[in-house]
Enzyme design. Structure first.
Site, PDB file in Angstrom:
ATOM      1  N   TYR A 114      48.756 102.748  21.971  1.00  0.00           N
ATOM      2  CA  TYR A 114      48.910 103.306  20.631  1.00  0.00           C
ATOM      3  C   TYR A 114      49.010 102.215  19.572  1.00  0.00           C
ATOM      4  O   TYR A 114      48.582 102.409  18.424  1.00  0.00           O
ATOM      5  CB  TYR A 114      50.116 104.247  20.572  1.00  0.00           C
ATOM      6  CG  TYR A 114      49.735 105.625  21.033  1.00  0.00           C
ATOM      7  CD1 TYR A 114      49.094 106.519  20.176  1.00  0.00           C
ATOM      8  CD2 TYR A 114      49.950 106.016  22.343  1.00  0.00           C
ATOM      9  CE1 TYR A 114      48.701 107.770  20.604  1.00  0.00           C
ATOM     10  CE2 TYR A 114      49.559 107.274  22.794  1.00  0.00           C
ATOM     11  CZ  TYR A 114      48.930 108.146  21.908  1.00  0.00           C
ATOM     12  OH  TYR A 114      48.524 109.382  22.339  1.00  0.00           O
ATOM     13  N   HIS A 153      48.585 116.701  14.187  1.00  0.00           N
ATOM     14  CA  HIS A 153      48.950 115.859  15.332  1.00  0.00           C
ATOM     15  C   HIS A 153      49.791 114.650  14.946  1.00  0.00           C
ATOM     16  O   HIS A 153      49.937 113.710  15.727  1.00  0.00           O
ATOM     17  CB  HIS A 153      47.686 115.401  16.071  1.00  0.00           C
ATOM     18  CG  HIS A 153      46.975 116.510  16.768  1.00  0.00           C
ATOM     19  ND1 HIS A 153      45.627 116.484  17.053  1.00  0.00           N
ATOM     20  CD2 HIS A 153      47.434 117.701  17.248  1.00  0.00           C
ATOM     21  CE1 HIS A 153      45.286 117.609  17.675  1.00  0.00           C
ATOM     22  NE2 HIS A 153      46.360 118.358  17.798  1.00  0.00           N
ATOM     23  N   ARG A 194      45.474 101.295  18.689  1.00  0.00           N
ATOM     24  CA  ARG A 194      44.904 102.306  17.801  1.00  0.00           C
ATOM     25  C   ARG A 194      45.515 102.199  16.405  1.00  0.00           C
ATOM     26  O   ARG A 194      44.840 102.409  15.390  1.00  0.00           O
ATOM     27  CB  ARG A 194      45.150 103.706  18.362  1.00  0.00           C
ATOM     28  CG  ARG A 194      44.440 103.976  19.677  1.00  0.00           C
ATOM     29  CD  ARG A 194      44.643 105.408  20.126  1.00  0.00           C
ATOM     30  NE  ARG A 194      43.963 106.318  19.214  1.00  0.00           N
ATOM     31  CZ  ARG A 194      44.385 107.541  18.922  1.00  0.00           C
ATOM     32  NH1 ARG A 194      45.507 107.986  19.443  1.00  0.00           N
ATOM     33  NH2 ARG A 194      43.706 108.314  18.106  1.00  0.00           N
ATOM     34  N   CYS A 243      62.220 108.327  16.984  1.00  0.00           N
ATOM     35  CA  CYS A 243      63.255 107.999  17.958  1.00  0.00           C
ATOM     36  C   CYS A 243      63.220 108.985  19.126  1.00  0.00           C
ATOM     37  O   CYS A 243      63.045 110.185  18.935  1.00  0.00           O
ATOM     38  CB  CYS A 243      64.628 108.031  17.298  1.00  0.00           C
ATOM     39  SG  CYS A 243      65.972 107.546  18.429  1.00  0.00           S
TER      40      CYS A 243
END
Length: 297
Positions: free
Chosen positions: A72, A151, A75, A159
């Site tokens: 991630y 999304h 990305r 958290c």
């Protein structure tokens, strides 16, 4: 005299847009392709050694949060480096009521539901606002808050304990995710580089392990109740740059159609349900949207 079918479709679509009162746009990865954002599944060649759909899950994060964060964060870096393209700007202009009226004079509402997490549509809206001459600033002051990020955002950090969420635009998020020290970062799945949880991003509120602020497979997308209300009243659904395979977004267009609305599809390639669309525009969305709405260039 031969009849140009594409011209007829364009004319009929433009005429229908003129009468539309409640417009709903659904966008996917194809919207950002011209900005250099790789699609989620193909990754543009990155992470080829892993099944991304199995990586983007709560279970994968619980098992190996370092590996998930590497994917991630890569990305995230791509999204921060990218710039909005013309398709983003057309949609950003449609969110300004006075500009929307140029193509849809009867429109009462315009909403954009995006499956993308790259934040580029928000940046396009911000750029328009910043670039608007002072004499025309009223155009953007009347902008509706029309974008729904179903999304989440790749730039959000959430958290795992207290639920605190915030957008963080700095990069890297922590030293262990610095791209300059991650060997094989473009396919870290083949490297299996271990990063200890204590060296991963932490919550700024309570110090617990943080996760990317996006919706994973098996999790409920955001704002579903609000979107269902928009689908119910929409009389035009414009689907842009999506394969229409991921639920629930894949169902919205034809729910609009079932209660009498029309569906338009803008896509580079054939997608699921094209044969049921009322209007189809085949090609890169950044060029097709400008061709269909030249007033919004």
């Amino acid at each position: 005299m031969s009849v140009n079918v594409e011209d007829i479709v364009l004319h009929n679509f433009r005429e229908y847009v003129k009468s539309a009162k409640h417009i709903l746009v659904i966008t996917g990865a194809g919207l950002s392709a011209a900005s250099g954002i790789p699609t989620f599944r193909d990754g543009g060649g990155m992470w080829n050694s892993l099944d991304v759909e199995k990586l983007a899950t709560p279970e994968a994060f619980a098992t190996n949060p370092g590996l998930v964060w590497q994917f991630y964060h890569y990305r995230r870096v791509k999204a921060l480096e990218a710039q909005p393209n013309q398709a983003h700007y057309v949609l950003a202009r449609l969110s300004i009521p006075k500009l929307l009226k140029k193509v849809a004079p009867q429109a009462k509402t315009f909403h954009h539901v995006t499956q993308n997490v790259d934040r580029l549509i928000i940046r396009a809206m911000d750029n328009l606002n910043n670039d608007t001459p002072e004499s025309l600033s009223h155009l953007n002051h009347s902008r509706v808050n029309s974008v729904i990020e179903i999304h989440g955002r790749i730039t959000d950090v959430q958290c795992t304990q207290c639920g605190h969420r915030e957008e963080v635009l700095s990069s890297p998020l922590c030293s262990s995710l610095d791209t300059s020290i991650l060997n094989g970062y473009e396919d870290a799945g083949s490297e299996h580089r271990y990063i200890a949880p204590e060296d991963l991003p932490r919550c700024s509120a309570c110090g617990a392990l943080a996760r990317p602020g996006v919706v994973w497979f098996g999790e409920k997308p955001y704002h579903l109740d609000d979107i269902n209300l928009l689908v119910y009243k929409a009389d035009l659904c414009i689907v842009i740059g999506t394969s229409s395979t991921v639920r629930p977004a894949s169902t919205y267009a034809y729910r609009v159609q079932r209660h009498g609305g029309k569906v338009a599809v803008f896509n580079l390639n054939e997608s699921v349900g094209d044969e049921r669309a009322d209007f189809i525009f085949r090609g890169p969305c950044e060029t097709e949207l400008l061709r269909v709405f030249p007033e919004l260039a």
